[in-house]
Design a protein around this motif. Structure first.
Motif: not given
Length: 237
Positions: A193-202
Protein backbone atom coordinates in the motif's frame (compact mmCIF):
# COMPACT_ATOMS: atom_id res chain seq x y z
CA UNK A 1 -20.42 -31.84 37.95
CA UNK A 2 -21.07 -32.90 34.38
CA UNK A 3 -23.56 -30.06 34.10
CA UNK A 4 -20.73 -27.63 34.87
CA UNK A 5 -18.18 -29.32 32.64
CA UNK A 6 -20.33 -29.38 29.53
CA UNK A 7 -20.66 -25.57 29.12
CA UNK A 8 -16.94 -25.14 29.77
CA UNK A 9 -16.08 -27.71 27.13
CA UNK A 10 -18.44 -26.12 24.62
CA UNK A 11 -16.85 -22.70 25.22
CA UNK A 12 -13.39 -24.12 24.60
CA UNK A 13 -14.53 -25.73 21.36
CA UNK A 14 -16.31 -22.53 20.30
CA UNK A 15 -13.07 -20.59 20.80
CA UNK A 16 -11.13 -23.02 18.62
CA UNK A 17 -13.76 -22.90 15.87
CA UNK A 18 -13.75 -19.10 16.06
CA UNK A 19 -9.99 -19.10 15.55
CA UNK A 20 -10.36 -21.47 12.62
CA UNK A 21 -12.86 -19.02 11.14
CA UNK A 22 -10.35 -16.21 11.63
CA UNK A 23 -7.76 -18.29 9.78
CA UNK A 24 -10.13 -18.79 6.84
CA UNK A 25 -10.80 -15.04 6.74
CA UNK A 26 -7.07 -14.30 6.84
CA UNK A 27 -6.21 -16.51 3.89
CA UNK A 28 -9.28 -15.36 1.98
CA UNK A 29 -8.27 -11.72 2.39
CA UNK A 30 -4.69 -12.59 1.47
CA UNK A 31 -5.94 -14.08 -1.80
CA UNK A 32 -8.28 -11.18 -2.57
CA UNK A 33 -5.71 -8.49 -1.76
CA UNK A 34 -3.07 -10.34 -3.77
CA UNK A 35 -5.34 -10.36 -6.82
CA UNK A 36 -6.27 -6.70 -6.27
CA UNK A 37 -2.70 -5.45 -5.96
CA UNK A 38 -1.46 -7.66 -8.79
CA UNK A 39 -4.14 -6.50 -11.22
CA UNK A 40 -3.65 -2.87 -10.20
CA UNK A 41 0.10 -3.09 -10.76
CA UNK A 42 -0.39 -4.36 -14.30
CA UNK A 43 -3.01 -1.71 -15.09
CA UNK A 44 -0.86 1.13 -13.76
CA UNK A 45 2.22 0.01 -15.68
CA UNK A 46 0.27 -0.16 -18.92
CA UNK A 47 -1.35 3.24 -18.42
CA UNK A 48 1.90 4.99 -17.51
CA UNK A 49 3.59 3.50 -20.56
CA UNK A 50 0.82 4.85 -22.79
CA UNK A 51 0.62 8.15 -20.92
CA UNK A 52 4.30 9.00 -21.20
CA UNK A 53 4.31 7.81 -24.79
CA UNK A 54 1.64 10.35 -25.78
CA UNK A 55 2.71 13.26 -27.96
CA UNK A 56 1.03 15.90 -25.79
CA UNK A 57 -1.02 16.40 -22.66
CA UNK A 58 -4.15 16.60 -24.79
CA UNK A 59 -3.28 13.29 -26.40
CA UNK A 60 -2.77 11.73 -23.00
CA UNK A 61 -6.19 13.03 -21.92
CA UNK A 62 -7.84 10.65 -24.38
CA UNK A 63 -6.39 7.63 -22.55
CA UNK A 64 -8.08 8.06 -19.18
CA UNK A 65 -11.49 6.92 -20.40
CA UNK A 66 -10.10 3.77 -22.03
CA UNK A 67 -7.60 2.52 -19.44
CA UNK A 68 -8.43 1.27 -15.91
CA UNK A 69 -6.24 1.54 -12.85
CA UNK A 70 -5.44 3.83 -9.94
CA UNK A 71 -3.01 6.02 -11.91
CA UNK A 72 -5.58 6.38 -14.68
CA UNK A 73 -8.19 7.56 -12.18
CA UNK A 74 -5.75 10.07 -10.68
CA UNK A 75 -5.04 11.40 -14.17
CA UNK A 76 -8.75 11.52 -14.91
CA UNK A 77 -9.32 13.61 -11.78
CA UNK A 78 -6.50 15.92 -12.85
CA UNK A 79 -7.84 16.35 -16.37
CA UNK A 80 -11.29 16.98 -14.96
CA UNK A 81 -9.89 19.80 -12.83
CA UNK A 82 -8.08 21.59 -15.64
CA UNK A 83 -10.92 21.13 -18.13
CA UNK A 84 -13.08 23.53 -16.14
CA UNK A 85 -13.27 26.63 -18.30
CA UNK A 86 -13.20 30.14 -16.98
CA UNK A 87 -16.57 31.80 -17.27
CA UNK A 88 -18.08 35.07 -16.26
CA UNK A 89 -21.06 33.31 -14.74
CA UNK A 90 -20.75 29.96 -13.06
CA UNK A 91 -20.91 28.17 -9.78
CA UNK A 92 -18.41 28.51 -6.93
CA UNK A 93 -16.09 25.88 -8.40
CA UNK A 94 -15.39 28.28 -11.27
CA UNK A 95 -13.97 30.80 -8.83
CA UNK A 96 -11.25 28.47 -7.57
CA UNK A 97 -7.80 29.02 -8.95
CA UNK A 98 -6.76 26.45 -11.58
CA UNK A 99 -3.65 25.58 -9.61
CA UNK A 100 -5.52 25.04 -6.35
CA UNK A 101 -8.29 23.13 -8.11
CA UNK A 102 -5.84 20.71 -9.71
CA UNK A 103 -3.85 20.18 -6.52
CA UNK A 104 -7.00 19.46 -4.53
CA UNK A 105 -8.40 17.08 -7.16
CA UNK A 106 -5.19 15.06 -7.29
CA UNK A 107 -4.91 14.89 -3.50
CA UNK A 108 -8.54 13.82 -3.06
CA UNK A 109 -8.29 11.08 -5.69
CA UNK A 110 -5.10 9.70 -4.12
CA UNK A 111 -6.92 9.52 -0.79
CA UNK A 112 -9.78 7.62 -2.45
CA UNK A 113 -7.33 5.13 -3.93
CA UNK A 114 -5.67 4.68 -0.54
CA UNK A 115 -9.02 3.97 1.11
CA UNK A 116 -9.80 1.39 -1.55
CA UNK A 117 -6.48 -0.38 -1.05
CA UNK A 118 -6.78 -0.22 2.74
CA UNK A 119 -10.04 -2.19 2.75
CA UNK A 120 -9.56 -5.46 4.63
CA UNK A 121 -6.27 -4.51 6.27
CA UNK A 122 -7.98 -3.46 9.49
CA UNK A 123 -9.55 -6.92 9.72
CA UNK A 124 -6.12 -8.55 9.34
CA UNK A 125 -4.66 -6.27 12.00
CA UNK A 126 -7.50 -7.11 14.39
CA UNK A 127 -7.13 -10.85 13.83
CA UNK A 128 -3.36 -10.68 14.32
CA UNK A 129 -3.61 -8.73 17.55
CA UNK A 130 -6.55 -10.53 19.18
CA UNK A 131 -6.11 -14.19 18.19
CA UNK A 132 -3.46 -15.01 20.86
CA UNK A 133 -5.65 -13.55 23.58
CA UNK A 134 -8.73 -15.40 22.32
CA UNK A 135 -6.71 -18.61 22.34
CA UNK A 136 -5.51 -17.85 25.86
CA UNK A 137 -9.13 -17.32 26.89
CA UNK A 138 -9.97 -20.79 25.58
CA UNK A 139 -7.02 -22.25 27.46
CA UNK A 140 -8.14 -20.67 30.73
CA UNK A 141 -11.61 -22.14 30.35
CA UNK A 142 -10.11 -25.49 29.41
CA UNK A 143 -7.91 -25.50 32.50
CA UNK A 144 -10.96 -24.67 34.62
CA UNK A 145 -12.71 -27.68 33.12
CA UNK A 146 -9.65 -29.87 33.73
CA UNK A 147 -9.34 -28.77 37.35
CA UNK A 148 -13.00 -29.47 37.98
CA UNK A 149 -12.62 -32.91 36.44
CA UNK A 150 -9.53 -33.65 38.57
CA UNK A 151 -11.36 -32.50 41.66
CA UNK A 152 -14.28 -34.79 40.85
CA UNK A 153 -11.94 -37.72 40.25
CA UNK A 154 -10.19 -37.10 43.57
CA UNK A 155 -6.79 -37.84 42.04
CA UNK A 156 -3.90 -35.46 41.19
CA UNK A 157 -1.55 -37.93 39.54
CA UNK A 158 0.44 -36.97 36.42
CA UNK A 159 -1.74 -39.12 34.20
CA UNK A 160 -4.85 -37.38 35.47
CA UNK A 161 -3.46 -33.84 35.10
CA UNK A 162 -1.38 -34.03 31.92
CA UNK A 163 -4.15 -35.01 29.51
CA UNK A 164 -6.75 -32.30 30.31
CA UNK A 165 -4.15 -29.54 30.74
CA UNK A 166 -2.46 -30.46 27.47
CA UNK A 167 -5.79 -30.41 25.67
CA UNK A 168 -6.54 -26.98 27.13
CA UNK A 169 -3.24 -25.59 25.82
CA UNK A 170 -4.32 -26.43 22.26
CA UNK A 171 -6.43 -23.26 22.14
CA UNK A 172 -3.38 -21.07 22.83
CA UNK A 173 -1.42 -22.87 20.14
CA UNK A 174 -4.22 -22.38 17.62
CA UNK A 175 -4.44 -18.71 18.55
CA UNK A 176 -0.73 -18.19 17.88
CA UNK A 177 -0.93 -20.19 14.65
CA UNK A 178 -3.74 -17.92 13.45
CA UNK A 179 -2.11 -14.67 14.58
CA UNK A 180 1.29 -15.14 12.92
CA UNK A 181 0.03 -15.43 9.30
CA UNK A 182 -2.40 -12.56 9.86
CA UNK A 183 0.39 -10.27 11.05
CA UNK A 184 2.70 -11.30 8.19
CA UNK A 185 -0.02 -10.80 5.58
CA UNK A 186 -0.97 -7.44 7.08
CA UNK A 187 2.64 -6.18 7.08
CA UNK A 188 3.16 -7.37 3.50
CA UNK A 189 0.12 -5.61 2.08
CA UNK A 190 0.73 -2.52 4.20
CA UNK A 191 4.12 -2.29 2.53
CA UNK A 192 2.50 -2.74 -0.89
CA UNK A 193 0.00 0.00 0.00
CA UNK A 194 2.77 2.45 0.90
CA UNK A 195 4.61 1.69 -2.35
CA UNK A 196 1.43 2.22 -4.40
CA UNK A 197 0.70 5.47 -2.59
CA UNK A 198 4.26 6.67 -3.25
CA UNK A 199 3.88 5.85 -6.96
CA UNK A 200 0.61 7.79 -7.08
CA UNK A 201 2.26 10.77 -5.36
CA UNK A 202 5.14 10.69 -7.88
CA UNK A 203 2.73 10.57 -10.80
CA UNK A 204 0.65 13.40 -9.32
CA UNK A 205 3.74 15.60 -9.01
CA UNK A 206 4.73 14.86 -12.62
CA UNK A 207 1.17 15.52 -13.80
CA UNK A 208 1.13 18.79 -11.90
CA UNK A 209 4.37 19.86 -13.60
CA UNK A 210 2.94 19.07 -17.04
CA UNK A 211 -0.26 20.97 -16.25
CA UNK A 212 1.77 23.92 -14.97
CA UNK A 213 3.67 23.98 -18.24
CA UNK A 214 0.37 24.24 -20.13
CA UNK A 215 -0.94 26.96 -17.76
CA UNK A 216 -3.32 24.47 -16.09
CA UNK A 217 -5.48 24.26 -19.19
CA UNK A 218 -5.97 21.82 -22.04
CA UNK A 219 -5.49 23.06 -25.55
CA UNK A 220 -8.35 21.57 -27.50
CA UNK A 221 -6.95 20.60 -30.87
CA UNK A 222 -9.23 21.32 -33.86
CA UNK A 223 -11.06 18.36 -35.33
CA UNK A 224 -10.68 17.41 -39.00
CA UNK A 225 -14.03 18.97 -39.82
CA UNK A 226 -13.29 22.28 -38.12
CA UNK A 227 -9.79 22.35 -39.62
CA UNK A 228 -11.25 21.88 -43.12
CA UNK A 229 -13.75 24.66 -42.53
CA UNK A 230 -11.00 26.99 -41.36
CA UNK A 231 -8.95 26.17 -44.46
CA UNK A 232 -11.88 26.98 -46.74
CA UNK A 233 -12.45 30.31 -45.01
CA UNK A 234 -8.78 31.14 -45.38
CA UNK A 235 -8.83 30.27 -49.12
CA UNK A 236 -11.97 32.32 -49.64
CA UNK A 237 -10.42 35.36 -48.03
Amino acid sequence: MNLLASPLESIEHAVIWLLIGFSVITWGLALLKGVQFGRLKGQDRKFQRLFWGASSLDGAAELVNTQPGAVSRVAQAGFGAIRVQDAGHGDLSQAINHQDRLERALRQQIQRERRSLESGLAVLASIGSTSPFIGLFGTVWGIMEALKGISAAGSASLETVAGPIGAALVATGVGIAVAVPAVLVYNYFLRRLKLNAADLDDFAHDFYSLAQKSAFKLIQLPTAKSAGTAQKVKEAS
